[in-house]
Write a protein that holds these residues in place. Structure first.
Motif, PDB file in Angstrom:
ATOM      1  N   TYR A 434      -3.624  51.928 -56.712  1.00  0.00           N
ATOM      2  CA  TYR A 434      -2.666  51.232 -56.059  1.00  0.00           C
ATOM      3  C   TYR A 434      -2.126  52.191 -55.049  1.00  0.00           C
ATOM      4  O   TYR A 434      -2.020  52.034 -53.620  1.00  0.00           O
ATOM      5  N   LEU A 454      -7.130  44.789 -49.345  1.00  0.00           N
ATOM      6  CA  LEU A 454      -7.758  43.339 -49.781  1.00  0.00           C
ATOM      7  C   LEU A 454      -9.194  43.391 -49.940  1.00  0.00           C
ATOM      8  O   LEU A 454      -9.746  43.124 -51.096  1.00  0.00           O
ATOM      9  N   GLU A 457     -10.282  46.603 -52.767  1.00  0.00           N
ATOM     10  CA  GLU A 457      -9.959  46.451 -54.122  1.00  0.00           C
ATOM     11  C   GLU A 457      -9.967  45.029 -54.541  1.00  0.00           C
ATOM     12  O   GLU A 457     -10.568  44.717 -55.385  1.00  0.00           O
ATOM     13  N   LEU A 458      -8.937  44.283 -54.107  1.00  0.00           N
ATOM     14  CA  LEU A 458      -8.679  42.976 -54.531  1.00  0.00           C
ATOM     15  C   LEU A 458      -9.884  42.170 -54.713  1.00  0.00           C
ATOM     16  O   LEU A 458     -10.182  41.419 -55.437  1.00  0.00           O
ATOM     17  N   SER A 493      -9.355  48.307 -60.180  1.00  0.00           N
ATOM     18  CA  SER A 493      -9.251  47.412 -58.879  1.00  0.00           C
ATOM     19  C   SER A 493      -8.273  46.149 -59.287  1.00  0.00           C
ATOM     20  O   SER A 493      -7.156  45.897 -58.585  1.00  0.00           O
ATOM     21  N   LYS A 494      -8.411  45.490 -60.509  1.00  0.00           N
ATOM     22  CA  LYS A 494      -7.570  44.433 -60.817  1.00  0.00           C
ATOM     23  C   LYS A 494      -6.083  44.979 -61.356  1.00  0.00           C
ATOM     24  O   LYS A 494      -5.174  44.314 -60.955  1.00  0.00           O
ATOM     25  N   SER A 497      -4.259  45.520 -58.115  1.00  0.00           N
ATOM     26  CA  SER A 497      -4.103  44.142 -57.493  1.00  0.00           C
ATOM     27  C   SER A 497      -2.868  43.680 -58.122  1.00  0.00           C
ATOM     28  O   SER A 497      -1.823  43.072 -57.502  1.00  0.00           O
ATOM     29  N   GLN A 642      -2.199  37.250 -48.769  1.00  0.00           N
ATOM     30  CA  GLN A 642      -3.051  37.574 -50.275  1.00  0.00           C
ATOM     31  C   GLN A 642      -2.237  38.535 -50.958  1.00  0.00           C
ATOM     32  O   GLN A 642      -2.875  39.542 -51.491  1.00  0.00           O
ATOM     33  N   TYR A 645      -2.556  37.757 -56.777  1.00  0.00           N
ATOM     34  CA  TYR A 645      -4.047  38.006 -57.643  1.00  0.00           C
ATOM     35  C   TYR A 645      -4.451  36.373 -57.722  1.00  0.00           C
ATOM     36  O   TYR A 645      -4.689  35.963 -59.215  1.00  0.00           O
TER      37      TYR A 645
END
Length: 982
Positions: A434, A454, A457-458, A493-494, A497, A642, A645
């Motif tokens: 992040y 977005l 990663e997301l 990535s999560k 996010s 957005q 998550y």
């Protein structure tokens, strides 16, 4: 650590009951008996010789031969003792099979009776070709927390020569036995008497090892310069490979200080985590060698220890230096320009000055990961640190900024404060992922990195986390395979996010305060996620952003301890002054799934009249949210920009209103929400939540879109249809529709670029032109082929290449796909000749675009061949690009099956490249035959998959979803494509 994403860009054998009996003649039996006796004699001589070559009378003496360490005889738990004269080795994990079923619960945590305080480590790597070994000795000062009659630490792939233990007065402690525990990679020193609680002792070990070529532990790398092969030695220890370089307490929670000395040839240099204090001659024991002695480090984990021995040169800005091959050093200027700036930004962001007196960054020719955050000595693959103006693409500037920013963020989050155990790996990688977007944005704001998050990663995390075979962010891990298994998009990535989501609902200012307080309270120590939650809760309550009865832990445990993510379904209430929200877990494949998981979900809302609202779904399955009255046909939207998550679904009426707004005036929505609407709708259609007609109608507006982020989201999702259609008779319909969407934008962007182009225009051109050529747009192919031919006809193509760096991958791939052997051989020669690592990557990717089956087969063969020109860490890239090629999909999978043992042997069974190869070679399955064949292969070879096992299971789940999709939606989409309005 950065893991390279190569998606372009584990010994069970079947035994049969029937046996055949063979009869042999007496003469043949006599011959076989003599042969057997001869083999026994030869084996005895080899064992004697090997034992001789592995013994050294003094530390400085080199082994006289280069052999792989032999295994220590052992059982599952307690090994047989090593010999009285300790000249054997701990068991090499690389030569054993992956974990069996009974291993899955194997506890490899070290006992806590003895803890390290400091290490004095001396190493001598021998880099003469043919003798890639190293000698070492380590003295570990340990503290005894409770009386014990043994000292247990880690060692793997090492020859243990001498072990001694002394007390604080340097009196000898009698050793009864030294033994290895194979599956735990333990080295256990059994004592004749207890060491006592509160006491300090010195553990001294002499050892030897091999500088391996598997890019793990202490390993060798090479490169060509002036037609001479030059050798170097480097380290890669995360997660559990420091034990391959020296015996140690190899867990992240067992921090200690390190005082390191490296012996190197006089014409080379050595660098380590800390500054070099002085150098001394190694004569007479080691002629032509010099000892480099480094300052004692701050307390740190073993996986962050690093050293590099090479003939590299460096450029510096004060105490910030970059090292590279002499001929590539000129490409390090950009990294040196941005590195100190990002470091300064982080000092302000974290509220703590960089803790060490210097920082070195090194570009290594052979490197398994993208980069590694070793404290004070960050190591990189060459393409993510080096940039050559006029050759490297401008997008590589962004890539370099991100990787540098990621590793520099780790100097605080991960190095200064380290997770106690790998369960909380995501605290390292999620935060660094992040924060890298903030660091890169600080030095190059035109790239709009916070928006790019977005699609970078997301959305990628959503794809993996929708599988039943996903896993929680915070997950218990035991053996080394399981540790390496969680270096995936969930942790990175999560993790990033949900941190981004947390920053938004806490506010950036309060989140900053909490982060700074957390880091300062745990400096040079270890922490768990609950420590972070506790600090953030305190700051949130102090600043009034959370109600007194709510804690961050209560909220965030639902995101870190549970698998998956929520789908929020929103519908208007009959009175039109409220919206009814319902949450359930989103699954890619919905069949026969219990769906009772709930989360704390931060809801953000906006409507047609710009009315905005925020609310919490407090782990409740349904909630009514009051809103301003809505008229029939008015749209509303959840998850503004957005920031949360989660995915959102609506009633058909609201979907149609949103799509109408997109087609009439899409600029009403922020580009991030346009990207969200495309990603949500197409994924909801895939899983059967909404009609495909609705989702595909949402893509119609793209003919008017000129922003990169929505285009990337739309085309990334439509690429799935490409994969499903490309081997069918209806592919022409798909091509016609996508070319309809991009034709006008392609005409605007074209092949001519300018240095003044906005960075996101550069990315859009690469996206749109690349798609046009892939789908056979005549003008695109003609231009690409002409550019390639002009380059091919240049007097000196290695020096004269007029193709735009930003379009080279497209041009190369298109021309190689359209051409034959001549074009391929030309590009291959350019790959061998170029000195720019980024150009090598582009060419390596493009070479997989050939439509000649035999060329692709040879290419895969070369990817597993020593000295073919393809580096070991690039083998996975070759498989990825061949698998992406519609001609190469079946070829890559068949090659994987046929050459499975060879791949594992060449790359190493614990290599992340193996994970990537399994993933890419199976990524496009969409028939029952393909799925069943891979299931059967996995069943036979499951114990050999190791860290690739979870990936294989995820591939099967995705493939089964693809099969279901083909059976359920394929004809529907064909009909839509036939009737879609233009």
């Amino acid at each position: 650590m950065v893991r390279e994403n190569l998606v372009i860009m584990d010994s069970v054998t079947t035994k049969f009951a029937k046996r055949n009996l063979v009869q042999i003649s007496k003469p043949l039996a006599s011959f076989l008996l003599l042969l057997f006796v001869g083999c026994l004699v030869a084996t005895g001589l080899l064992v004697y010789n090997f034992s001789s070559c592995s013994e050294a009378k003094k530390f400085e003496e080199k082994p006289t031969c280069d052999r792989v360490p032999q295994e220590v005889p052992s059982t599952t738990e307690e090994a047989e003792p090593l010999t009285e004269v300790i000249t054997t080795t701990t068991s090499p994990v690389a030569s054993t099979s992956a974990k069996s079923a009974e291993d899955s619960d194997l506890d490899v945590r070290l006992p806590r009776a003895v803890l390290p305080q400091s290490y004095k480590l001396k190493l001598v790597p021998f880099l003469q070709e043919g003798n890639f070994t190293f000698n070492g000795e380590v003295e570990i000062l340990v503290n005894v927390t409770q009386a014990t009659n043994n000292i247990t630490l880690h060692s793997d792939d090492l020859f243990i020569d001498t072990v001694s233990v002394t007390d604080s007065n340097r009196d000898t402690v009698s050793i009864r036995d030294v033994r290895g525990v194979k599956k735990k990679q333990f080295l256990i020193i059994d004592l004749d008497e207890d060491v006592h609680a509160g006491g300090q002792y010195y553990v001294f070990i002499k050892f030897k090892g091999v500088l391996n070529d598997l890019l793990q532990g202490f390993y060798r790398s090479s490169y060509e310069e002036n037609n001479v092969t030059r050798w170097m030695a480097a380290t890669q220890f995360q997660a559990t490979d420091a034990r391959k370089s020296f015996p140690c307490f190899d867990e992240p929670g067992l921090k200690a200080r390190f005082q390191i000395s490296i012996a190197r040839l006089k014409n080379m240099t050595s660098i380590s985590n800390m500054r070099r204090v002085n150098s001394t001659e190694a004569e007479p024991e080691l002629p032509d060698y010099v000892w480099d002695h480094f300052e004692e480090s701050v307390p740190m984990s073993t996986y962050l220890v690093a050293y590099v021995v090479s003939d590299f040169e460096s450029i510096s800005d004060g105490s910030f230096s970059i090292w590279a091959r002499r001929s590539a050093l000129g490409q390090a200027s950009y990294s040196l320009e941005i590195g100190p700036k990002i470091l300064k930004y982080y000092e302000e962001f974290f509220g703590i000055e960089y803790p060490l007196p210097k920082l070195d960054m090194v570009a290594i020719p052979d490197f398994s990961a993208g980069a590694m955050e070793n404290w004070g000595l960050i190591t990189y693959r060459e393409p993510v640190l080096l940039y050559e103006k006029g050759v490297s693409s401008r997008s590589s500037l962004q890539r370099i900024a991100h990787v540098v920013a990621h590793e520099l963020a780790h100097q605080w989050f991960g190095n200064l404060v380290t997770p106690t155990w790998w369960t909380d790996l995501w605290l390292n990688e999620g935060f660094a992922t992040y924060v890298e977007f903030l660091g890169a944005y600080a030095v190059a704001p035109k790239w709009k990195d916070p928006d790019l998050f977005l699609v970078s990663e997301l959305h990628g995390a959503f794809g993996l986390d929708a599988l039943k075979s996903s896993h929680p962010i915070s997950i218990e891990v035991n053996n080394p395979d399981e540790v390496n298994d969680i270096f995936d998009r969930i942790s990175y990535s999560k993790g990033a996010s949900i941190i981004r989501m947390m920053q938004f609902f806490m506010t950036a200012e309060v989140f900053h305060k909490g982060l700074n307080k957390y880091l300062k309270s745990s400096m040079y120590s270890n922490a768990e996620q609950d420590d972070l939650w506790r600090t953030l809760t305190e700051v949130s309550h102090e600043n009034g952003v959370l109600e007194p009865d709510i804690t961050i832990k209560e909220i965030m445990d639902t995101w870190t301890l549970q698998t998956g993510y929520p789908l929020i379904t929103a519908r208007k209430a009959p009175q039109n002054n409220s919206v009814i929200l319902r949450q359930e877990r989103f699954y890619l494949h919905r069949d026969h799934v219990e769906n009772t998981t709930t989360w704390w979900v931060p809801i953000t809302y906006i409507d047609k009249y710009n009315n905005q609202k925020k609310a919490w779904m407090r782990k409740e399955s349904e909630k009514v949210m009051e809103v301003e009255p809505l008229q029939r046909g008015d749209w509303f939207l959840l998850n503004v920009n957005q920031t949360g998550y989660y995915r959102v679904n609506y009633e058909v009426e609201n979907w149609l209103a949103l799509i109408e707004q997109l087609r009439n005036s899409h600029l009403v929505f922020d580009p991030k929400n346009r990207a969200q609407l495309l990603d949500d709708s197409l994924n909801l259609a895939f899983s059967g939540y909404i009609s495909y007609d609705v989702a595909l109608n949402a893509t119609l507006y793209l003919v008017n879109e000129r922003e990169y982020i929505p285009w990337n989201s739309g085309l990334d999702n439509l690429d799935y249809l490409y994969d499903m259609f490309v081997r069918t008779a209806h592919f022409d319909k798909y091509k016609t529709y996508i070319l309809h969407l991009i034709r006008d934008y392609y005409a605007e962007l074209g092949f001519k670029d300018s240095t003044d182009d906005d960075p996101l225009v550069v990315l859009s051109r690469m996206e749109i032109v690349g798609k046009a050529c892939l789908l056979g747009l005549r003008d695109c192919i003609m231009q690409a082929v002409q550019h390639f031919q002009n380059w091919k006809n240049a007097a000196n193509p290695d020096r004269n290449n007029d193709i735009s760096p930003d379009l080279r991958e497209i041009v190369y791939c298109t021309a190689i796909s359209d051409g034959g052997q001549e074009e391929w051989e030309f590009a291959w020669q350019r790959y061998l000749n170029t000195n720019v690592a980024n150009e090598k990557e582009i060419l390596l990717t493009a070479l997989g675009c050939s439509k000649e089956t035999w060329i692709l087969s040879r290419y895969l063969e070369w990817a597993l061949t020593e000295n073919s020109g393809i580096r070991k860490h690039d083998s996975a890239r070759v498989f990825a690009t061949v698998s992406t090629n519609s001609i190469g999909q079946d070829l890559a999978y068949r090659f994987l099956k046929t050459n499975w043992n060879r791949i594992r042997s060449y790359l190493g069974p614990s290599s992340m490249s193996l994970v990537s190869i399994v993933k890419t070679s199976t990524a496009h399955f969409n028939t029952e035959e393909e799925v069943n064949d891979f299931k059967y292969f996995l069943k036979r070879k499951q114990s050999e998959f190791g860290i690739a096992l979870r990936t294989a299971q995820q591939s099967i789940e995705q493939a089964e979803a693809n099969v279901k999709w083909m059976n359920t939606y394929f004809k529907t989409i064909v009909q839509w494509l036939e009737t879609v309005p233009r």
